[in-house]
Scaffold this motif. Structure first.
Motif, PDB file in Angstrom:
ATOM      1  N   MET A 147      30.057-135.676 -51.580  1.00 44.13           N
ATOM      2  CA  MET A 147      30.840-134.908 -52.553  1.00 44.13           C
ATOM      3  C   MET A 147      29.935-134.206 -53.545  1.00 44.13           C
ATOM      4  O   MET A 147      28.812-134.639 -53.795  1.00 44.13           O
ATOM      5  N   THR A 150      30.435-133.191 -59.539  1.00 44.43           N
ATOM      6  CA  THR A 150      31.601-133.033 -60.414  1.00 44.43           C
ATOM      7  C   THR A 150      32.849-133.660 -59.798  1.00 44.43           C
ATOM      8  O   THR A 150      33.690-134.217 -60.498  1.00 44.43           O
ATOM      9  N   THR A 151      32.962-133.596 -58.473  1.00 44.93           N
ATOM     10  CA  THR A 151      34.119-134.187 -57.798  1.00 44.93           C
ATOM     11  C   THR A 151      34.035-135.707 -57.797  1.00 44.93           C
ATOM     12  O   THR A 151      35.017-136.398 -58.108  1.00 44.93           O
ATOM     13  N   SER A 152      32.869-136.247 -57.451  1.00 35.71           N
ATOM     14  CA  SER A 152      32.725-137.705 -57.446  1.00 35.71           C
ATOM     15  C   SER A 152      32.928-138.281 -58.838  1.00 35.71           C
ATOM     16  O   SER A 152      33.448-139.397 -58.992  1.00 35.71           O
ATOM     17  N   VAL A 209      36.426-136.870 -49.198  1.00 39.18           N
ATOM     18  CA  VAL A 209      36.947-135.502 -49.142  1.00 39.18           C
ATOM     19  C   VAL A 209      36.547-134.941 -47.788  1.00 39.18           C
ATOM     20  O   VAL A 209      35.356-134.930 -47.436  1.00 39.18           O
ATOM     21  N   GLU A 249      39.751-131.186 -47.948  1.00 39.33           N
ATOM     22  CA  GLU A 249      38.738-130.302 -48.508  1.00 39.33           C
ATOM     23  C   GLU A 249      39.242-128.872 -48.680  1.00 39.33           C
ATOM     24  O   GLU A 249      38.768-128.138 -49.547  1.00 39.33           O
ATOM     25  N   LEU A 252      40.977-128.611 -52.137  1.00 39.68           N
ATOM     26  CA  LEU A 252      40.251-129.111 -53.300  1.00 39.68           C
ATOM     27  C   LEU A 252      40.024-128.026 -54.348  1.00 39.68           C
ATOM     28  O   LEU A 252      40.273-128.237 -55.542  1.00 39.68           O
ATOM     29  N   SER A 253      39.576-126.861 -53.921  1.00 42.25           N
ATOM     30  CA  SER A 253      39.268-125.780 -54.868  1.00 42.25           C
ATOM     31  C   SER A 253      40.499-125.381 -55.665  1.00 42.25           C
ATOM     32  O   SER A 253      40.422-125.112 -56.872  1.00 42.25           O
ATOM     33  N   ILE A 256      41.188-127.988 -58.331  1.00 40.25           N
ATOM     34  CA  ILE A 256      40.225-127.875 -59.420  1.00 40.25           C
ATOM     35  C   ILE A 256      40.576-126.693 -60.317  1.00 40.25           C
ATOM     36  O   ILE A 256      40.545-126.791 -61.550  1.00 40.25           O
ATOM     37  N   LEU A 261      43.143-131.970 -60.477  1.00 37.76           N
ATOM     38  CA  LEU A 261      42.529-132.832 -59.471  1.00 37.76           C
ATOM     39  C   LEU A 261      42.399-134.271 -59.951  1.00 37.76           C
ATOM     40  O   LEU A 261      42.715-135.211 -59.215  1.00 37.76           O
ATOM     41  N   THR A 262      41.962-134.455 -61.200  1.00 40.82           N
ATOM     42  CA  THR A 262      41.821-135.822 -61.716  1.00 40.82           C
ATOM     43  C   THR A 262      43.156-136.553 -61.716  1.00 40.82           C
ATOM     44  O   THR A 262      43.237-137.738 -61.366  1.00 40.82           O
TER      45      THR A 262
END
Length: 298
Positions: A147, A150-152, A209, A249, A252-253, A256, A261-262
């Protein structure tokens, strides 16, 4: 009579200096000098449940170069880490002993370091820490493609929030015989360990992801999936021991960009813990599968 007079005379000689010393004013040498240091003296190293105030008021003391308390100094308190809060942001003026009591400090809602900072105009600062009370351990493990940091970090933040919300300890689970978590008979997700063994305390969450069904714009409608796959037993101790969550995946964008996402990660992580996924098995939901379904547990 002479002895009586003599006794009174010597009594005056002895007493008079004592009275004079008691009435004398303090010398200039006893006054505190300018501030040279600030430190927390009371209420340090506390712990409290997430979202709750610490029990003992936190006090910072301003001293001069000789260690004497400096009065009438404005001390500003601020939360430096942990997303907690203070009852007031107004500076607190030190008392005659150099002490300033911080406004009530309420800790944040995640099991991350909680830090309070005190500062004065002279550029001096001090910090003290507190701990979120929880006996629940979330062991977050990543699998699959690496990942972005920032994602992890969002996954880690969600795990800290869960660990602060679920506070009870669970019995350790020892898996002495290696088991294939990727097999359909266990978790059934490719990329998971094929020979898992060891002690589980309190829950292990595998997160990834990768590809699922494509983005929503191309017809895909699955953002993520999650579920518990190893569950403690027997009833009523049916809490999750191992769970898995995977995010598409391709979506995901967009998550974000929307800033959610969080929140979605936390939502899926709660499913892993058991919210919504173990309710029916534990008879904690009425009308399951109908528009009138509702949670009926404590």
């Amino acid at each position: 009579m002479g002895r009586t007079f003599s006794l009174g005379f010597w009594a005056q000689i002895v007493i008079a200096p004592v009275l004079l010393a008691a009435c004398s004013s303090p010398t200039e040498g006893s006054k505190a000098g300018p501030p040279a240091a600030i430190a927390f003296t009371t209420g340090t190293n506390q712990s409290a449940l997430a979202g709750n105030p610490v029990a003992v008021p936190v006090v910072a003391r301003v001293t001069d170069a000789s260690g004497r308390g400096v009065p009438d100094v404005g001390v500003t308190f601020a939360v430096a880490a942990g997303d907690g809060g203070l009852a007031s942001s107004v500076a607190v003026v030190t008392d005659q002993d150099g002490n300033a009591t911080a406004p009530q400090w309420t800790l944040g809602k995640s099991a991350v370091p909680q830090t309070l900072r005190a500062s004065i105009a002279e550029g001096l600062t001090a910090t003290t820490s507190a701990v979120i009370q929880s006996n629940y351990t979330v062991d977050l493990r990543f699998f699959g493609p690496e990942m972005m940091p920032t994602t992890s970090a969002m996954f880690t933040a969600a795990a800290a929030r869960i660990q602060a919300a679920v506070i009870g300890d669970l019995p350790d689970v020892l898996q002495s015989t290696p088991v294939d978590l990727s097999a359909d008979s266990t978790c059934g997700v490719a990329g998971l360990p094929t020979a898992f063994s060891g002690t589980i305390d309190d829950v292990i969450i595998y997160a990834s992801v990768g590809p699922i069904d494509g983005s929503g714009s191309s017809g895909g409608n699955i953002l993520a999936f999650s579920f518990p796959c190893f569950i403690r037993g027997p009833l009523p101790a049916r809490q999750t021991a191992i769970g898995v969550m995977k995010f598409d995946e391709a979506d995901l964008s967009a998550m974000i960009a929307q800033g959610n996402l969080t929140d979605v990660i936390q939502h899926e992580m709660l499913h892993v813990v058991g919210l919504g996924t173990l309710w029916n098995e534990l008879s904690l939901i009425q009308g399951a599968g109908t528009p009138q379904s509702r949670y009926s547990g404590t």
